[in-house]
Design a protein around this motif. Structure first.
Motif, short mmCIF file in Angstrom:
data_model
loop_
_atom_site.label_atom_id
_atom_site.label_comp_id
_atom_site.label_asym_id
_atom_site.label_seq_id
_atom_site.Cartn_x
_atom_site.Cartn_y
_atom_site.Cartn_z
N PRO A 162 0.78 -1.25 0.00
CA PRO A 162 0.00 0.00 0.00
C PRO A 162 0.81 1.29 0.00
O PRO A 162 0.34 2.30 -0.50
N MET A 163 2.01 1.29 0.55
CA MET A 163 2.78 2.52 0.64
C MET A 163 3.93 2.59 -0.36
O MET A 163 4.78 3.47 -0.27
N LEU A 164 3.97 1.69 -1.34
CA LEU A 164 5.07 1.64 -2.30
C LEU A 164 5.17 2.93 -3.10
O LEU A 164 4.22 3.31 -3.79
N PRO A 165 6.30 3.63 -3.05
CA PRO A 165 6.49 4.80 -3.90
C PRO A 165 6.56 4.37 -5.37
O PRO A 165 7.19 3.35 -5.70
N VAL A 166 5.92 5.15 -6.24
CA VAL A 166 5.85 4.83 -7.67
C VAL A 166 6.27 6.03 -8.50
O VAL A 166 5.85 7.16 -8.24
N ILE A 167 7.11 5.74 -9.50
CA ILE A 167 7.46 6.74 -10.51
C ILE A 167 7.02 6.18 -11.85
O ILE A 167 7.36 5.05 -12.22
N TYR A 168 6.24 6.97 -12.59
CA TYR A 168 5.84 6.61 -13.95
C TYR A 168 6.81 7.28 -14.92
O TYR A 168 7.24 8.41 -14.69
N ALA A 169 7.09 6.59 -16.02
CA ALA A 169 7.94 7.16 -17.07
C ALA A 169 7.28 6.88 -18.42
O ALA A 169 6.68 5.82 -18.61
N SER A 170 7.42 7.82 -19.34
CA SER A 170 6.88 7.60 -20.68
C SER A 170 7.52 8.54 -21.67
O SER A 170 7.82 9.69 -21.35
N GLY A 171 7.71 8.02 -22.87
CA GLY A 171 8.17 8.84 -23.97
C GLY A 171 7.02 9.31 -24.85
O GLY A 171 7.20 10.11 -25.75
N ARG A 172 5.83 8.80 -24.56
CA ARG A 172 4.65 9.14 -25.36
C ARG A 172 3.81 10.24 -24.75
O ARG A 172 2.97 10.83 -25.41
N TYR A 173 3.99 10.49 -23.48
CA TYR A 173 3.20 11.50 -22.78
C TYR A 173 4.12 12.59 -22.24
O TYR A 173 5.21 12.30 -21.77
N ALA A 174 3.65 13.83 -22.31
CA ALA A 174 4.40 14.94 -21.73
C ALA A 174 4.17 14.99 -20.22
O ALA A 174 4.97 15.51 -19.47
N ARG A 175 3.03 14.44 -19.79
CA ARG A 175 2.70 14.34 -18.37
C ARG A 175 1.67 13.23 -18.21
O ARG A 175 1.01 12.85 -19.16
N ALA A 176 1.58 12.72 -17.01
CA ALA A 176 0.59 11.68 -16.73
C ALA A 176 -0.66 12.34 -16.15
O ALA A 176 -0.56 13.30 -15.37
N GLU A 177 -1.81 11.84 -16.54
CA GLU A 177 -3.06 12.37 -16.02
C GLU A 177 -3.15 12.06 -14.52
O GLU A 177 -3.08 10.90 -14.13
N PRO A 178 -3.28 13.09 -13.69
CA PRO A 178 -3.28 12.87 -12.24
C PRO A 178 -4.34 11.88 -11.77
O PRO A 178 -4.10 11.11 -10.85
N HIS A 179 -5.50 11.86 -12.42
CA HIS A 179 -6.57 10.96 -11.97
C HIS A 179 -6.25 9.48 -12.25
O HIS A 179 -6.88 8.60 -11.69
N LEU A 180 -5.26 9.21 -13.08
CA LEU A 180 -4.85 7.83 -13.37
C LEU A 180 -3.74 7.34 -12.44
O LEU A 180 -3.52 6.15 -12.30
N GLN A 181 -3.04 8.27 -11.82
CA GLN A 181 -1.89 7.93 -10.99
C GLN A 181 -2.33 7.51 -9.58
O GLN A 181 -3.34 7.99 -9.07
N VAL A 182 -1.51 6.66 -8.96
CA VAL A 182 -1.74 6.35 -7.55
C VAL A 182 -1.30 7.57 -6.73
O VAL A 182 -0.42 8.32 -7.15
N PRO A 183 -1.90 7.76 -5.56
CA PRO A 183 -1.55 8.92 -4.73
C PRO A 183 -0.05 8.96 -4.39
O PRO A 183 0.56 7.93 -4.09
N GLY A 184 0.51 10.17 -4.46
CA GLY A 184 1.90 10.37 -4.09
C GLY A 184 2.93 9.97 -5.12
O GLY A 184 4.12 10.07 -4.88
#
Length: 141
Positions: free
Chosen positions: A78-100
């Protein structure tokens, strides 16, 4: 003296990108585990309780993207820190991301990844205390 190396899980389907990132992060003082897709990553999370952070590509093969992977990972950890990376998106949609979580656009430098990893691990007092003093030094991006 034995110093703690933070353990990261890198999830990336492109072999060369994964190899380059794993090598760079290993050279910068991390212990890095790797997975090429969501099922392999979830298996690693179940088998390796020492994983302190997951860096995942958003676009993964097999019908599960990095957002779905992160949600499933948070069920396991439940508390795992997550970093998303992508070359296709300039930013990740906040509503799709896990909190933090955080997002970094590809291509990125290893020093940028280290800075974001450092910031996320420092937000968690238990994980942040595991950082060796050399890793706490200001990163040059």
């Amino acid at each position: 003296m034995h110093s703690h190396k933070p353990v990261l899980l890198v999830v990336e389907d492109d072999f060369l990108v994964r190899l380059t990132l794993v090598d760079a992060l290993s050279d910068l003082g991390f212990s890095v585990l790797e997975a090429e897709d969501a099922p392999a990553a979830l298996s690693m999370l179940c088998d390796h309780g020492e994983i302190e952070l997951m860096l995942t590509d958003i676009n993964l093969p097999g019908g599960s993207d990095g957002f779905a992977l992160a949600r499933a990972a948070r069920v396991i950890r439940p508390m795992l820190p997550v970093i998303y990376a992508s070359g296709r998106y300039a930013r990740a949609e906040p509503h799709l991301q896990v909190p933090g979580s955080r997002f970094i656009a590809k291509p990125f430098t290893p020093s940028l990844a280290v800075a974001v990893i450092h910031d996320l691990l420092e937000e968690d007092p238990a994980a942040g205390s595991a950082w060796p003093a050399a890793m706490r030094a200001e990163q040059h991006i």
